[in-house]
Design a protein around this motif. Structure first.
Motif, PDB file in Angstrom:
ATOM      1  N   HIS A  74       0.827  -1.204   0.000  1.00 20.98           N
ATOM      2  CA  HIS A  74       0.000   0.000   0.000  1.00 20.98           C
ATOM      3  C   HIS A  74       0.867   1.262   0.000  1.00 20.98           C
ATOM      4  CE1 HIS A  74      -3.743   2.244   1.157  1.00 20.98           C
ATOM      5  NE2 HIS A  74      -2.815   3.128   1.458  1.00 20.98           N
ATOM      6  N   LEU A  75       1.803   1.345   0.965  1.00 18.23           N
ATOM      7  CA  LEU A  75       2.591   2.568   1.115  1.00 18.23           C
ATOM      8  C   LEU A  75       3.639   2.742   0.029  1.00 18.23           C
ATOM      9  CD1 LEU A  75       2.917   2.668   4.992  1.00 18.23           C
ATOM     10  CD2 LEU A  75       1.413   4.046   3.534  1.00 18.23           C
ATOM     11  N   SER A  76       3.927   1.705  -0.739  1.00 18.79           N
ATOM     12  CA  SER A  76       4.828   1.878  -1.876  1.00 18.79           C
ATOM     13  C   SER A  76       4.098   2.553  -3.036  1.00 18.79           C
ATOM     14  CB  SER A  76       5.417   0.542  -2.318  1.00 18.79           C
ATOM     15  OG  SER A  76       4.428  -0.255  -2.937  1.00 18.79           O
ATOM     16  N   GLU A  77       2.756   2.473  -3.043  1.00 19.38           N
ATOM     17  CA  GLU A  77       1.959   3.024  -4.134  1.00 19.38           C
ATOM     18  C   GLU A  77       1.284   4.347  -3.791  1.00 19.38           C
ATOM     19  OE1 GLU A  77      -0.839  -0.058  -5.013  1.00 19.38           O
ATOM     20  OE2 GLU A  77       0.729  -1.509  -5.499  1.00 19.38           O
ATOM     21  N   LYS A  78       0.868   4.496  -2.529  1.00 23.51           N
ATOM     22  CA  LYS A  78       0.106   5.702  -2.159  1.00 23.51           C
ATOM     23  C   LYS A  78       0.148   5.908  -0.651  1.00 23.51           C
ATOM     24  CE  LYS A  78      -4.031   2.924  -2.171  1.00 23.51           C
ATOM     25  NZ  LYS A  78      -4.677   2.116  -3.086  1.00 23.51           N
ATOM     26  N   GLU A  79      -0.277   7.094  -0.237  1.00 24.37           N
ATOM     27  CA  GLU A  79      -0.342   7.398   1.187  1.00 24.37           C
ATOM     28  C   GLU A  79      -1.545   6.699   1.819  1.00 24.37           C
ATOM     29  OE1 GLU A  79      -2.987  11.491   1.489  1.00 24.37           O
ATOM     30  OE2 GLU A  79      -0.828  11.659   1.697  1.00 24.37           O
ATOM     31  N   ALA A  80      -1.553   6.683   3.131  1.00 20.96           N
ATOM     32  CA  ALA A  80      -2.708   6.184   3.885  1.00 20.96           C
ATOM     33  C   ALA A  80      -3.161   7.309   4.803  1.00 20.96           C
ATOM     34  CB  ALA A  80      -2.322   4.959   4.700  1.00 20.96           C
ATOM     35  N   CYS A  81      -4.417   7.283   5.165  1.00 14.87           N
ATOM     36  CA  CYS A  81      -4.870   8.292   6.118  1.00 14.87           C
ATOM     37  C   CYS A  81      -5.946   7.718   7.033  1.00 14.87           C
ATOM     38  CB  CYS A  81      -5.318   9.565   5.432  1.00 14.87           C
ATOM     39  SG  CYS A  81      -6.950   9.535   4.717  1.00 14.87           S
ATOM     40  N   PHE A  82      -6.020   8.306   8.221  1.00 12.97           N
ATOM     41  CA  PHE A  82      -7.002   7.939   9.229  1.00 12.97           C
ATOM     42  C   PHE A  82      -7.656   9.197   9.764  1.00 12.97           C
ATOM     43  CE2 PHE A  82      -4.222   4.289   9.252  1.00 12.97           C
ATOM     44  CZ  PHE A  82      -5.032   3.215   9.579  1.00 12.97           C
ATOM     45  N   ASP A  83      -8.945   9.118  10.055  1.00 18.29           N
ATOM     46  CA  ASP A  83      -9.631  10.160  10.809  1.00 18.29           C
ATOM     47  C   ASP A  83      -9.344   9.891  12.277  1.00 18.29           C
ATOM     48  OD1 ASP A  83     -10.799  11.273   8.524  1.00 18.29           O
ATOM     49  OD2 ASP A  83     -12.586  10.009   8.692  1.00 18.29           O
ATOM     50  N   PHE A  84      -8.805  10.874  12.987  1.00 16.64           N
ATOM     51  CA  PHE A  84      -8.533  10.738  14.415  1.00 16.64           C
ATOM     52  C   PHE A  84      -9.684  11.378  15.170  1.00 16.64           C
ATOM     53  CE2 PHE A  84      -6.620  12.060  18.458  1.00 16.64           C
ATOM     54  CZ  PHE A  84      -6.193  10.823  18.902  1.00 16.64           C
ATOM     55  N   MET A  85     -10.274  10.613  16.092  1.00 14.16           N
ATOM     56  CA  MET A  85     -11.490  11.063  16.761  1.00 14.16           C
ATOM     57  C   MET A  85     -11.371  10.919  18.271  1.00 14.16           C
ATOM     58  SD  MET A  85     -14.096   9.160  14.132  1.00 14.16           S
ATOM     59  CE  MET A  85     -13.324   7.592  14.420  1.00 14.16           C
ATOM     60  N   VAL A  86     -12.131  11.734  18.988  1.00 13.34           N
ATOM     61  CA  VAL A  86     -12.224  11.618  20.440  1.00 13.34           C
ATOM     62  C   VAL A  86     -13.685  11.390  20.828  1.00 13.34           C
ATOM     63  CG1 VAL A  86     -10.194  13.033  20.921  1.00 13.34           C
ATOM     64  CG2 VAL A  86     -12.433  14.116  20.828  1.00 13.34           C
ATOM     65  N   GLN A  87     -13.877  10.635  21.902  1.00 12.99           N
ATOM     66  CA  GLN A  87     -15.196  10.395  22.470  1.00 12.99           C
ATOM     67  C   GLN A  87     -15.187  10.966  23.883  1.00 12.99           C
ATOM     68  OE1 GLN A  87     -16.204   6.341  23.503  1.00 12.99           O
ATOM     69  NE2 GLN A  87     -18.382   6.699  23.107  1.00 12.99           N
ATOM     70  N   PRO A  88     -15.830  12.114  24.093  1.00 12.45           N
ATOM     71  CA  PRO A  88     -15.817  12.729  25.423  1.00 12.45           C
ATOM     72  C   PRO A  88     -16.637  11.935  26.436  1.00 12.45           C
ATOM     73  CG  PRO A  88     -16.517  14.294  23.726  1.00 12.45           C
ATOM     74  CD  PRO A  88     -16.496  12.941  23.099  1.00 12.45           C
ATOM     75  N   GLN A  89     -16.129  11.879  27.649  1.00 13.17           N
ATOM     76  CA  GLN A  89     -16.878  11.284  28.751  1.00 13.17           C
ATOM     77  C   GLN A  89     -17.978  12.268  29.139  1.00 13.17           C
ATOM     78  OE1 GLN A  89     -15.231  11.501  32.710  1.00 13.17           O
ATOM     79  NE2 GLN A  89     -15.724   9.347  33.092  1.00 13.17           N
ATOM     80  N   THR A  90     -19.223  11.858  28.994  1.00 12.56           N
ATOM     81  CA  THR A  90     -20.353  12.730  29.331  1.00 12.56           C
ATOM     82  C   THR A  90     -21.064  12.311  30.607  1.00 12.56           C
ATOM     83  OG1 THR A  90     -21.807  11.431  27.900  1.00 12.56           O
ATOM     84  CG2 THR A  90     -20.770  13.402  26.929  1.00 12.56           C
ATOM     85  N   ASP A  91     -20.801  11.100  31.085  1.00 19.78           N
ATOM     86  CA  ASP A  91     -21.435  10.583  32.294  1.00 19.78           C
ATOM     87  C   ASP A  91     -20.414   9.710  33.027  1.00 19.78           C
ATOM     88  OD1 ASP A  91     -22.816   9.102  34.227  1.00 19.78           O
ATOM     89  OD2 ASP A  91     -24.541   8.724  32.934  1.00 19.78           O
TER      90      ASP A  91
END
Length: 181
Positions: A74-91
């Motif tokens: 994969h990385l020899s052909e193209k970049e990779a990407c991820f969405d980085f997310m947070v889940q706030p503690q609400t309770d």
């Protein structure tokens, strides 16, 4: 004790359901932190999911290194990407810091995208890179105080990760040091 037991039982059921599950690539699956981390005055859990719903295919032959081979291709052909997310503690009762087996309900507190992780197109598996990788250490405690790990499991992890790092570096005959580039 009853709540902790139920939380761990739920985690065991999930692990059992995943047993034997094969993934085609480390770049095509969603990741979650099991333990919470400090963010401001609150707590969050983290998740990273592939951008654009990237869905790699399972290779025809599963070698002992098929995951690294999939990343290499994969990385020899193209970049990779991820969405980085947070889940706030609400309770704090329903979303405890001290019981990482208790899943935080995404319908009550959904994950929020806060960044994009981009992994450039590259060759990462040269002998020099593999040796450098072998001499790195990971610890969730390598963070600023405002993002430090929370909960008893993370407090235990701190000394365990340090001990493993010391042992690994001694066994490899290299000093423990942080990378500079």
């Amino acid at each position: 004790r009853h709540l902790v037991f139920n939380g761990y039982f739920g985690a065991i059921k999930k692990i059992s359901a995943l047993r034997g599950l094969k993934v085609p690539s480390p770049l095509g699956i969603r990741y979650f932190s099991t333990t919470p981390y400090k963010l401001g005055n609150g707590a969050v859990k983290y998740s990273a999911k592939p951008c654009d719903n990237f869905k790699p295919e399972m290779p025809a032959e599963l070698t002992s290194n098929y995951l690294r081979e999939a990343m290499t291709r994969h990385l020899s052909e193209k970049e990779a990407c991820f969405d980085f997310m947070v889940q706030p503690q609400t309770d704090p009762i329903a979303m405890p810091v001290e019981d990482p087996a208790e899943e935080w309900d995404e319908t009550v507190s959904p994950f929020v995208k806060v960044a994009t992780i981009k992994i450039d197109k590259q060759k990462f598996d040269s002998p020099e890179q593999m040796e450098a990788c072998e001499n790195l250490s990971f610890t969730p405690w390598h963070s600023i105080a405002e993002h430090r790990p929370l909960g008893g499991i993370n407090r235990i992890r701190k000394s365990v990760y340090l001990g493993i790092s010391k042992y690994r570096h001694e066994a490899n005959g290299v000093p423990r040091k942080e990378p500079t580039k």
